[in-house]
Design an enzyme around this catalytic site. Sequence first.
Site, PDB file in Angstrom:
ATOM      1  CE  LYS A   7      -2.965   0.019  -7.854  1.00 25.17           C
ATOM      2  NZ  LYS A   7      -3.350   0.318  -6.456  1.00 25.17           N
ATOM      3  CB  SER A  48      -7.311   0.575  -6.665  1.00 30.60           C
ATOM      4  OG  SER A  48      -6.093   0.837  -5.999  1.00 30.60           O
ATOM      5  CB  SER A  83      -5.584  -0.145  -2.987  1.00 27.88           C
ATOM      6  OG  SER A  83      -6.737   0.562  -3.362  1.00 27.88           O
TER       7      SER A  83
HETATM    8  N1  GLN Z   1     -11.027   1.924  -2.069  1.00 27.07           N
HETATM    9  C1  GLN Z   1     -10.349   3.057  -1.500  1.00 27.07           C
HETATM   10  C2  GLN Z   1     -10.585   4.263  -2.366  1.00 27.07           C
HETATM   11  O1  GLN Z   1     -11.286   4.131  -3.315  1.00 27.07           O
HETATM   12  C3  GLN Z   1      -8.898   2.767  -1.348  1.00 27.07           C
HETATM   13  C4  GLN Z   1      -8.135   2.923  -2.575  1.00 27.07           C
HETATM   14  C5  GLN Z   1      -6.670   2.691  -2.384  1.00 27.07           C
HETATM   15  O2  GLN Z   1      -6.215   2.176  -1.361  1.00 27.07           O
HETATM   16  N2  GLN Z   1      -5.896   3.101  -3.360  1.00 27.07           N
HETATM   17  O3  GLN Z   1     -10.096   5.320  -2.119  1.00 27.07           O
END
Ligand code: GLN
Length: 445
Positions: free
Chosen positions: A52, A127, A151
């Site tokens: 990532k 994400s 995410s």
């Molecule tokens: N979707 C969540 C957010 O937008 C989680 C994101 C994540 O775990 N990095 O904050």
Amino acid sequence: ENTYQKIRDVDDSVQAFLTLDEERAMEKARALDEQVDQGSEQPLFGIPAGIKDNILTAGLKTTCASQLLDNFEPVQDATVMERLNEQNIVTVGKLNMDEFAMGSSNENSGYYSTKNPWATDRVPGGSSGGSAAAVAAGEVPFALGSDTGGSIRQPASFCGVVGLKPTYGRVSRFGLVAFASSLDQIGPLTRTVEDNAYVLQEIAGHDPHDSTSVDVDVPDYLSALEGNINGMRIAVPKEFMEEGVEAGVKEQIQSAIRTLESLGASCEEVSLPNANYAVAAYYLLASSEASANLARFDGIRYGVRKGDGDLMDVYKKSRSEGFGDEVKRRIMLGTFALSSGYYDAYYKKAQKVRTLIREDFNHVLHSYDVILGPTAPTTAFKIGEQKDDPLTMYLNDVLTIPVNLSGNPSVSVPCGFSNGLPVGMQLIGKPFEERILYRVAHAYE
Ligand code: GLN
């Protein structure tokens, strides 16, 4: 070579990768070919991996999918990369994500949206959407992602792969570009539970560079796969099976429960009374931490510099042109929540909710071995469907966020399909008991 061929075949349509590192990777692979003897000791020897793009890779661009870091090439590896490189993995390239890990669909990437390999008109989740899609499309056998509010698990669920968020403190965050430091964890995305255990085995453990990494022994995760689950007690929170959860998702979870019962486990309904407040508390806490963490991106120290006037002009232009809308929304929300006069009403209150949620989990896991539910309320949605509706987007993570707030480990495992799209089952365990999650997931798989 085969890996890059596969990537050329599928990545035009999936678009999981932001950067490929073909020359260096091929060189390393050739060098490893010469020393295959050593490989017998190292299970990940020569295995290609995608990383990532918020995990630092020395000499390889790390953008966090932000235009602001478009030219950023770290000089140092994250601790997880150092450990994997010692195991002689081959880093193939860097994977797309929502900018600075803020989002649930990959549509917040500052470059392009990754597509779900099961249906390319749908999102891969986020994400870590690039990580999940690359594994699901067969581009790499494993990828690293990060999970602040879901995410790793939500994209794993949307793409039909295995994704683990380790216990907070299990894996070093040194070299992970911080979003919300008290919630972030790095973890593996893989096709099978066994592969997942192999990767965690190498990245877990104390790191003096990360003061929140915990100094407890790393157990043998592989041996956990051998045990059976006869007599195991599984809790199903009723809050995880309420209205918001799609019928097709519920059906698959119920059928998974029957499978686990047929393997000798007992499943009972329980309650996590404060789980419903998790999303509200999370968006205050995560945005507050993000507003502080992202202050370092000022156009001077890292990345792309805009503006040629005085210092204020450089700050203003670099940040307003470099950050995307969602990142700005979070910085504003977090700055507001932390401002004096509002601190007690928002941040402090959210911290109290966090404690209550942690107590809910402790209470249930006192009498049960694991908690089970869906990973996400729906299957992968269409690209564009939720893009202009941040609140609906935020609700993607209702079932994953409570676990980040409490710090417990949690894994998403594929459990069937609804209308041709993968459904994920989430298992949650006691802190540092990733082994039990792997055992149940492997028995089910
Ligand atoms: N979707 C969540 C957010 O937008 C989680 C994101 C994540 O775990 N990095 O904050």
